[in-house]
Each structure stands twice: as C-alpha cells, then as structure tokens.
Design an enzyme around this catalytic site. Structure first.
Site, PDB file in Angstrom:
ATOM      1  NE  ARG A 124       1.722   7.553  26.978  1.00 18.86           N
ATOM      2  CZ  ARG A 124       1.240   7.121  28.145  1.00 18.86           C
ATOM      3  NH1 ARG A 124       1.984   6.387  28.935  1.00 18.86           N
ATOM      4  NH2 ARG A 124       0.022   7.434  28.506  1.00 18.86           N
ATOM      5  CE  LYS A 146       7.411  10.712   4.856  1.00 19.53           C
ATOM      6  NZ  LYS A 146       7.076  11.039   3.441  1.00 19.53           N
ATOM      7  CD  GLU A 188       9.106   4.034  -3.943  1.00 21.72           C
ATOM      8  OE1 GLU A 188       9.877   5.014  -4.008  1.00 21.72           O
ATOM      9  OE2 GLU A 188       7.928   4.121  -3.533  1.00 21.72           O
ATOM     10  CD  GLU A 238       7.305  14.571   3.141  1.00 21.94           C
ATOM     11  OE1 GLU A 238       7.547  13.382   3.356  1.00 21.94           O
ATOM     12  OE2 GLU A 238       6.356  14.958   2.455  1.00 21.94           O
ATOM     13  NE  ARG A 242      11.052  11.219   4.702  1.00 22.93           N
ATOM     14  CZ  ARG A 242      11.120  10.349   5.684  1.00 22.93           C
ATOM     15  NH1 ARG A 242      11.596  10.704   6.852  1.00 22.93           N
ATOM     16  NH2 ARG A 242      10.719   9.100   5.502  1.00 22.93           N
ATOM     17  CG  ASN A 246       6.695  12.650  -1.059  1.00 19.79           C
ATOM     18  OD1 ASN A 246       6.755  11.507  -0.632  1.00 19.79           O
ATOM     19  ND2 ASN A 246       6.614  13.709  -0.269  1.00 19.79           N
ATOM     20  CG  HIS A 249       5.514   8.644  -4.039  1.00 18.62           C
ATOM     21  ND1 HIS A 249       6.621   8.443  -4.848  1.00 18.62           N
ATOM     22  CD2 HIS A 249       5.519   7.601  -3.159  1.00 18.62           C
ATOM     23  CE1 HIS A 249       7.256   7.360  -4.457  1.00 18.62           C
ATOM     24  NE2 HIS A 249       6.605   6.821  -3.449  1.00 18.62           N
ATOM     25  CG  HIS A 253       0.306   8.004  -2.643  1.00 17.56           C
ATOM     26  ND1 HIS A 253       0.862   8.815  -1.696  1.00 17.56           N
ATOM     27  CD2 HIS A 253       1.005   6.846  -2.577  1.00 17.56           C
ATOM     28  CE1 HIS A 253       1.849   8.185  -1.079  1.00 17.56           C
ATOM     29  NE2 HIS A 253       1.958   6.983  -1.605  1.00 17.56           N
ATOM     30  CG  HIS A 265       3.473   2.205  -3.324  1.00 17.30           C
ATOM     31  ND1 HIS A 265       2.906   3.458  -3.279  1.00 17.30           N
ATOM     32  CD2 HIS A 265       4.798   2.395  -3.063  1.00 17.30           C
ATOM     33  CE1 HIS A 265       3.829   4.368  -2.990  1.00 17.30           C
ATOM     34  NE2 HIS A 265       4.989   3.737  -2.858  1.00 17.30           N
TER      35      HIS A 265
HETATM   36  N1  GLY Z   1       8.425   7.364   0.891  1.00 18.10           N
HETATM   37  C1  GLY Z   1       8.857   8.713   0.969  1.00 18.10           C
HETATM   38  C2  GLY Z   1       9.527   9.053   2.250  1.00 18.10           C
HETATM   39  O1  GLY Z   1       9.894   8.170   2.998  1.00 18.10           O
HETATM   40  O2  GLY Z   1       9.695  10.209   2.544  1.00 18.10           O
END
Ligand code: GLY
Length: 366
Positions: A124, A146, A188, A238, A242, A246, A249, A253, A265
C-alpha cells in the site's frame, strides 16, 4: 550525446519547492543522493531499466550507497504495462522489501512512471526516489507524482498520484544517451518554455544554434523543473491548471498511439506542439509571429515537425485521452509565448484540418 563537458556548469542546484520533496539538479548528484539516504537511514533497494548505460548508472548509485541490491527490468513503451508491474512487485517481495525501506528507481520516463506506480501500490505504498537518466524524465516524468502504465484502451490509463520522496537529475547521465534521445527530450523543455515564456524560451533560442556540449544543461533543466514544480504545487491532482503541462500532449499521445509507439514520447510532444500551435492559430487563439518563433525553435532543435499518419487514425487514437470531459476533448492552446490556456473545446473539423496540415512540412503551412 557528446561528452565534452568542459564548459558545463558543475554547480549543484537544489530545488526545495512547495511540493514538499527536493529535486536535485547537478552535473553529478552522487553526494546529494548519499546525503539524502544517510539522513533517512532506511534500507535501500535499486530498480533500474536493464539498458546497458542505465545499468551502469544504477551500479554506481548502488555503490554510492554501499552495495544496495540492484534489480534490472527490460523497459520500453511496449513493457509499460501491468505484467511488468507485477514482476516488479514480485521481485520486491522476493527481496523482502519492507514498508520502512526506500525504493530507488533509475531510468527514463517509462522507469519513473512504472517503478513509481509499483512502489505506490507495494504494501500500500513504500517511499520512492527516482534517479532520472533521460531528459524527458528530468524535465517531466519523474516530477509531480503521476505514475502509471498503459492499458489496451490507451496510454497511462492505469496509475496513481503518488509523490516521490526525492528526485535526482544527474546531467552527466545525458552523456550516455544517443543524440536523438536527448534531442527528443528537449520537446518537454520547449513545452515549459512556451508555458513560462520569458527567460526559458529565450535561453532555448539562444543555445539552439550551438552544439549540445556548450549548453548550460544544469540551468536549463533546473528552469524546466521550476516551471513544472510551480504548476504542480498549485494543482497536484490536475483538477485545473496542471492541465497546462499537457500542452502538445493530446495530439502527442495520439501520434504515439496511432504509430503503435514507433513515434517516441518526445517526438510525439514535438509534433503535438506544432499541432497545438496550428489549432490555436486556426481558431484565432494564437498569433502568427509567436507560432513562427515556436516552429523556428523546434526546427533548429532538429525535432520532427511532420507525420504521415492518416488524420482518421490519429482522431481515433485521441478518443482514449484521459483528459476528456463529458465525452469531449479539451485542448491546451497557446495564446502567446508565456500565455497558455487549458480546457478549450474545439470542433472535430478543426482538429482534422490540423492533422491534414501535419502531413505537410512547416514550409508549406498557410
Ligand atoms: N506530464 C504532465 C504532468 O505531469 O502533469
């Protein structure tokens, strides 16, 4: 990447940010890692990407910490799935890892997402630190909590929000990477430059004509980290701003997925930045001169700007985007360099027109 580092800034930069965990950016982060682990006093186990250069870095990390066990796993976008997580969890159990132990992951973006995910669910949740060995991981994936893996329905659709206890960005790791990998990772940092504008975008414009060995990598990575951490600190899960991170993205993606991940990526994000700029331009959100500035920078950095993927295939891949709301795609679009908006709903006809345009080179735009 060219390892002639004589002009490189060797000064360590430490970010003790509002996130509550440090991000260390320095040419070599061994002493920071040693100090961090010594202060915690926990037993350590090292997980790493089995790629030869990353294994060598992981062996050095383990030696720095006094012979911690090192467990390598073959990682790539194709291995970024639940079955690999299961193997990692089994290995942690076989090595008797306890809840009080510290798991250190070494590798790029896939390693950060996958090892972070495994650590967040094992018993956990056990403490996790990441040593980022790619530019993508340093500027993005390793920071912000994330974690996750891909499932059949789409990219990163299974995962958790779970903060690491520390992130280490040893710039010297970039020397072990192929030029293309570093170059694609720059997408990035350009994204952060478009979001923040000002110094970071101009710094990228200034260094872009020069060979990599002359770049002030510590400052550039630290600046991108600063942009990311300040946004994440405002909106960890997010629910709002946040989403700015993106930028590029939703398209990126989809390009990755539609190409069965032959498009990496970083390359996907680079293509996505051009596509987001085009979409913003077409819908009256962006101005021509900033769009050209972004295109010029991406081109000077040698990032891909064109894809032969059929618009219908990319549109289908976009439907799995996890940022959809009420079944509708929302885009992150630039209004200007340094001014980006999120949650913008755009008709599919406009998105399709942009995807058509992406089949042509930037010189044929317009
Ligand atoms: N890669 C985008 C984020 O971490 O929110």
């Amino acid at each position: 990447m060219d390892s002639r580092a004589q002009d490189r800034d060797l000064t360590a930069t430490v970010h003790n940010d509002a996130l509550g965990y440090p991000v260390f950016v320095a040419d070599d982060t061994a002493s920071e890692l040693r100090g961090f682990v010594r202060d915690r006093g926990d037993a350590v186990i090292v997980l790493c990407d089995a790629a030869v250069p990353v294994r060598a870095i992981a062996a050095r990390v383990a030696a720095t910490l006094g012979r911690a066990p090192v467990l390598p796993f073959a990682l790539g976008e194709a291995q970024k799935r639940w079955s690999t997580v299961e193997r990692v969890l089994d290995a942690l159990a076989e090595h008797g890892v306890e809840r009080s132990n510290l798991v250190i992951g070494v590798g790029g973006g896939v390693a950060a997402d996958l090892f972070g995910f495994a650590a967040s669910t094992y018993l956990r949740g056990v403490a996790y630190a990441h040593v980022a060995t790619s530019l993508l991981a340093m500027a993005d994936a390793a920071i912000g909590g994330k974690t996750g893996v891909n499932i059949r329905a789409g990219k990163n659709l299974e995962g958790t929000f779970s903060d690491p206890v520390a992130v280490f960005c040893p710039i010297e790791a970039l020397d072990t990477l192929p030029y293309r990998n570093v170059r694609e990772g720059l997408a990035e940092i350009v994204k952060c430059g478009i979001i923040a504008g000002g110094d970071l975008f101009e710094a990228l414009e200034n260094v872009s004509p020069h060979p990599f060995w002359r770049w002030p990598w510590v400052e550039l990575v630290a600046a991108a980290v600063e942009v990311k951490t300040s946004i994440v600190a405002e909106d960890r899960r997010e629910s709002g701003s946040r989403a700015l991170l993106n930028l590029g993205h939703t398209f990126g993606h989809a390009f990755e997925r539609a190409s069965s991940y032959r498009i990496s990526h970083g390359a996907g994000v680079a293509l996505g930045l051009r596509a987001a700029g085009l979409l913003a331009l077409r819908t009256g959100h962006f101005n021509e001169s900033d769009h050209l500035r972004v295109l010029t920078l991406l081109t000077l950095l040698g990032l891909p700007m064109q894809t032969r993927l059929a618009p219908d295939v990319v549109l289908a891949a976009m439907q799995s985007d996890k940022k959809k709301r009420d079944g509708k795609l929302r885009f992150v679009l630039p209004r200007a360099i340094g001014d980006v908006e999120y949650g913008v709903e755009i008709p599919t006809t406009q998105v399709r027109a942009v995807l058509d345009c992406m089949r042509r080179s930037p010189e044929d735009e317009g």
